[in-house]
Design a protein around this motif. Structure first.
Motif, short mmCIF file in Angstrom:
data_model
loop_
_atom_site.label_atom_id
_atom_site.label_comp_id
_atom_site.label_asym_id
_atom_site.label_seq_id
_atom_site.Cartn_x
_atom_site.Cartn_y
_atom_site.Cartn_z
N ARG A 137 4.14 -2.07 -18.31
CA ARG A 137 5.65 -1.44 -17.90
C ARG A 137 5.55 -0.05 -17.50
N ALA A 138 4.40 0.95 -18.13
CA ALA A 138 4.69 2.11 -17.57
C ALA A 138 4.14 2.44 -16.10
N GLY A 193 1.34 -10.38 -11.59
CA GLY A 193 2.33 -10.88 -12.73
C GLY A 193 3.14 -12.09 -12.23
N VAL A 194 3.32 -12.36 -10.92
CA VAL A 194 4.23 -13.36 -10.08
C VAL A 194 3.45 -14.38 -9.46
N HIS A 195 2.17 -13.80 -8.79
CA HIS A 195 1.42 -14.79 -8.43
C HIS A 195 0.85 -15.73 -9.41
N GLN A 253 5.31 3.01 -10.24
CA GLN A 253 5.34 2.37 -8.94
C GLN A 253 6.96 2.47 -8.49
N GLU A 254 7.70 2.12 -9.21
CA GLU A 254 9.20 1.91 -8.56
C GLU A 254 9.51 3.44 -8.45
N ALA A 255 9.39 4.22 -9.18
CA ALA A 255 10.08 5.54 -9.14
C ALA A 255 9.39 6.15 -7.61
#
Length: 347
Positions: free
Chosen positions: A204-205, A116-118, A210-212
């Protein structure tokens, strides 16, 4: 009487160049899942095994050899994050969760930091502008400043540790901080002016999971070390390896482009010529630019080619494109030569 229809505009030289290049390598466009998995699994196995053995041998001199091997292997394994952003969905089934389990979560380098960035970097309206997360104009920078910029890559474990140990849990209870963390601390980028847009609902989920997992892993390591259940030499050795991975990646990033664009929107050919191939040695160059990243200009020309096809594609294009083609103008013979051209547009 109706006006006569205007003739269609002739294709641009840049578009013709892309078509010529693709015609020569179209048969190489299919990714080979077996190659992806074998490479990723072997690199991860070597990287983590060398890290554990190096930490056990710490502080003996042999530990540093093992940690160097670990850094090179995990840098290679980590570089597959770039492939995750380009592979079509389902092209290599299951690669994203496997990569995150083997590399992304343990290194606190989850794929959401790049997916989503690259794509913004590759978008024609954004490449080389202030909206490009992976572009920083280096024209006019003194060499010491460029070297300092490269050296800050060694701070990667510090930045990621703060991101997931502190900012992740704190931002859950503070919406304004949450927005700031997402915009400014959730991207692998070099452009400090870049602000990341909110993720699409469909992602988002997965991003939250991944963050958690990264936050849970980071806190588990800290607590185990604090309780004495995990000898301090293991997280210290891991931090050294992660710092080396960050430094290698920043070095490779520094010569991926000329970084000479003044903010104008570039057509495909100009974007290609602002990027750099360093074919170099098949073995030595692949250590600092693994997973096809030494063919970065070729990747910008044909971003859909899988990494394992780039070497063969480069050889075909170098031999098969017309002599007037700009292809070879994007090539540098070595890392040192590419570094000397930083900030200078191709003439």
């Amino acid at each position: 009487m109706p006006a006569p229809a205007s003739a269609p505009a002739p294709p641009s030289e840049g578009a013709a160049f892309v078509r010529q290049a693709y015609a020569l390598v179209a048969d190489l466009a299919a990714p080979r899942p077996g190659v992806y998995y074998a490479d990723l699994l072997l690199s991860s196995l070597v990287g983590w095994a060398a890290l554990v053995l190096g930490a056990r041998a710490w502080p003996a001199a042999g530990a540093w050899v093992l940690l160097a091997v670990s850094a090179l292997a995990l840098y290679r394994a980590g570089s597959f994050i770039h492939e995750l952003t380009h592979l079509r969905r389902g092209a290599v089934a299951g690669l994203s969760p496997v990569w995150n389990a083997l590399v992304g979560v343990p290194l606190l380098l989850p794929s959401f930091l790049y997916v989503g960035v690259h794509g913004v970097h590759h978008a024609k309206p954004h490449y080389g502008t202030v909206r490009d997360p992976e572009y920083l104009r280096l024209t006019g920078w003194p060499r010491w400043k460029i070297l300092l910029w490269v050296a800050q890559g060694a701070l990667l474990p510090v930045a990621l540790g703060l991101r997931f140990l502190l900012l992740a849990p704190l931002s859950l209870v503070h919406p304004r901080l949450r927005r700031l963390v997402w915009e400014k601390a959730s991207s692998l980028s070099v452009n400090p002016a870049f602000s990341r847009a909110p993720p699409p609902a469909s992602l988002r989920a997965g991003f939250a999971a991944q963050e958690a997992l990264c936050a849970g892993w980071a806190w588990a390591v800290v607590l185990l070390a604090a309780l004495g259940a995990l000898p301090a030499r293991y997280p210290l050795a891991a931090a050294v390896v992660a710092g080396a991975v960050g430094l290698l990646n920043q070095l490779r990033t520094a010569v991926a482009h000329r970084f000479a664009n003044d903010g104008r929107t570039l057509d495909m050919e100009a974007q290609f010529l602002d990027s750099v191939n360093v074919p170099g040695s098949p073995l030595a160059t692949a250590l600092w630019a693994p997973v096809g990243l030494r063919y970065h200009a070729l990747h910008h020309l044909l971003p859909g080619l899988p990494y394992h096809a780039l070497g063969a594609a480069h050889r075909r294009l170098a031999a098969g494109l017309p002599p007037a083609s700009p292809y070879l103008r994007a090539c540098e013979p070595s890392l040192a030569a590419a570094y000397r051209r930083l900030g200078r547009p191709v003439g």
